[in-house]
Structure formats: structure tokens, C-alpha cells
Design an enzyme around this catalytic site. Sequence first.
Site, PDB file in Angstrom:
ATOM      1  N   HIS A 178       0.826  -1.211   0.000  1.00  0.00           N
ATOM      2  CA  HIS A 178       0.000   0.000   0.000  1.00  0.00           C
ATOM      3  C   HIS A 178       0.857   1.256   0.000  1.00  0.00           C
ATOM      4  CE1 HIS A 178       0.463   0.756   4.418  1.00  0.00           C
ATOM      5  NE2 HIS A 178       0.523  -0.559   4.480  1.00  0.00           N
ATOM      6  N   ASP A 234      -0.381   4.422   1.065  1.00  0.00           N
ATOM      7  CA  ASP A 234      -0.687   5.314   2.187  1.00  0.00           C
ATOM      8  C   ASP A 234       0.107   4.935   3.430  1.00  0.00           C
ATOM      9  OD1 ASP A 234      -2.398   3.008   1.954  1.00  0.00           O
ATOM     10  OD2 ASP A 234      -3.554   3.752   3.660  1.00  0.00           O
TER      11      ASP A 234
END
Length: 413
Positions: free
Chosen positions: A70, A72
Site C-alpha cells: 500500500h 498510504d
Amino acid sequence: TQEIETLREYIRLSTTRQDDFSPAVDFFKRLGAEQGIEVTVFEANPNDPIVIMKWPGQDPSLQSIVILSHIDVNSACYEDGWTYPPFSGAINDNCEIVGRGTQAQKSVTIQHYEALRQLKQNNVTLLRTVYIIATTDQTTGSNGIKHFVQTKTFQDMNVGFTLGIGGPTDQQEISLFNRFKTQYVIRLDCYGVSGSSAVYPNSTAADFCGSVLKAYNKYREGQYKLSLRTRDSGDYTAINYIGGRTIIEYGMIPAHLAAYYVADLALNTTVEDFIEIVRGWIMGAGGNIKPSSVYKEEGGSYYTRTDDSNPYYVAIQEAFNELCIPFRILTTPSTTDTTSIVKAGIPAFGLTPIRNTQVLVNGVNERLPLTTYFEGLRIVKEIVTRLANIPEDKVADDPSTYLQSDKCNKYSN
């Protein structure tokens, strides 16, 4: 080196949930263009792009391999005590890269990319197509991947196995995760007598919240002691107070206070079990306290097999044996994007190739030794090579063949 500079550039991109992800998406598009690799972007939700990099295999008809991470990261502020700005990618005197995401999980994403770049550069043939997928909302619930696995885009990828993220360890053995805990966030609204802050009224909201906090601390201490007796996070519940909410007026005692708690539940504890525990705290407090659910992500009822019947596990095991690196099968400390992959009927493991390292995930001065980063790159490259070259006749047509009902998990049917 290129491997280091690519990671440093990525760390310099602030990718918290408050940020615009466009610069990160452009970063991956540029990397793909440099390698002649197709990069597509799936918009799961507004400002929740999912980046997909396709590395074609020799036989595109075979089930593909996904390596998942990911973009983020959790927020970080220099004023919290960082030695270097958290989005600088600085290298300190101990030859460590410092910055948010060095342990979770920007280093892993770049290891995924660099492994495939180096294999392509060295003309290594991969039988199966490999997809790098990078999501942008794991820190706030992984809704993007939940939606994505239901789409035709994902179905057309013909995924047979996914290697997702795990977590670093300070132990000698690498952690390979195949079970997922349930995460539950609960809010407690405490109501009581309001009045002037210059006097001592009885039965205030703070009194009742304080009583609950005492019970919470007792329960938390018990679970913490349990965690000291095991290496598998599935054996205990990790619970933490994550904040409260009220309007502050200096002259007044508020009639209402709210408190939030997040719990990653032991495999033998359901949400219903945990709610009963919290109700016990409320009854003991004796006040007007209302609980409400804020967020729930169940870990699921299935896990990926870790025996010779699973060719993907065998490939990973052989990779670690080749590198003479020990590993251990564990339960993830919390849910991840990989949880949704398994729920979709696809076998998956979580792996963050960081060992013998102080765990600083989401902490101040999060950092990663360069030697550990390069070891992780070797691990990823060896594993991906073996996964992507499993012969067709070694793999079942139905990926869920390699999933098993988790009888130790009370969510199992």
C-alpha cells in the site's frame, strides 16, 4: 545505488490520508514507463487510486501472481521528536534510511518493483504474469481492495496467489503470516452531571469514563502479559485507547465525553465476546454509558495452507532454504489488504522481509538499515522467481483449493 535512490524518492512523497495521491501515482507511472511496463490505475473511490503494474509472463493463460502493498502511510510530524524530517528519506550515520514508510510499507513496495526490474534487466524468464498492486487506503479500512476484488478488472487478472505485506521483526526468523485477526473499534459515550469547573460535582461524565478506563487498563495489562508468553499475535487481544472527543470550555465540566478504543482480537475472541467484556466495564462503572460500533473488519474463516499440498508455500519454503534464512508462520497483528484477497477465495501470505531490526512501524524515527533493505530485496526476488515459475501441472484450477477452514478461529463456520 538505484535501489536506494528509488526508495528515498518514494519516501519524500508524503502519502498520508490527508494528501493527494497523484504525485505517487505519477511516480509509479514513470517507473513503469522506464521499464516499458503497463501501468493502470483503478479508482476504487474518490482519491483512492489503486496502482497496477503488469509484468507479462511467458504464458499469460496461466494463473497470475500478485504482490500487494500500500501507498498510504500514517501521519508523522517532525516536532514529535524526529531526528530528520519524516518525509526526507535521509540516511543517518548508522547507514539507515530514516522516514515514514521505511518499515511500513514503502520499502516493501520498492523491493517488489526492484526485484522485477532486476529480473527483467537480467533477462530472467518468468512463466506467469506478475502484478504489482499498490492500494491507498489500508490505514483507514482497506475499502478500495474490498471493492476491487469484486470487479471484472480483477477477475480478468486470473490471480492464483497473492504475496501481501506482513510486519517486521526483531527476531532472527522472518515472519510469514497466514492468519488474520479481527479489528474492532468501539466508541463509549459517557454522560453525567455538568457544572462549574470551580466545584466538585458528583457523577460527572469524567467519573464514569475514568471507571471504565480502570477496567480497560486491567484487561489490557492481562493481555499484555499474555503477549509476553507467545510470539503469535493470534493468541492475545491487542487493545489501545486512541482518543476522546468533547468541546473544551475552561469554566465548565462537560456533561458528555466520548472515548475510542481499538482492539485487534485474539483468534478465539469474537466481536460479540469483546462487546460482552466492554459491557462488564460499563456495568462496573454504574453510570450512563452508551457503547457503539465504529469499525469492524473480521479476519475471516479461512487461512492459506502451509504444507506440501500447497505449491505456493513450497516455493516460498524453497526460497528461504536457498537463502539459508529461517522463517516462522504467524498470525498478522491486525487485518491488512491481504485479508480481502483470502476472503475472495485466493490463497495469500503476508511478508515484510525485515528481521533483526528494532520494530518502529508508525513510530518516531522509523528507519531501516540498508543491509536489511538489501537482504529483503534478495528475499523478494528469490520468492517471486519461484512463485512465477511454478509449472502449470503443479497448480490446481481452483485457487481456493489451498485455503483451509480455520477451526481455531471462532468466526469459522
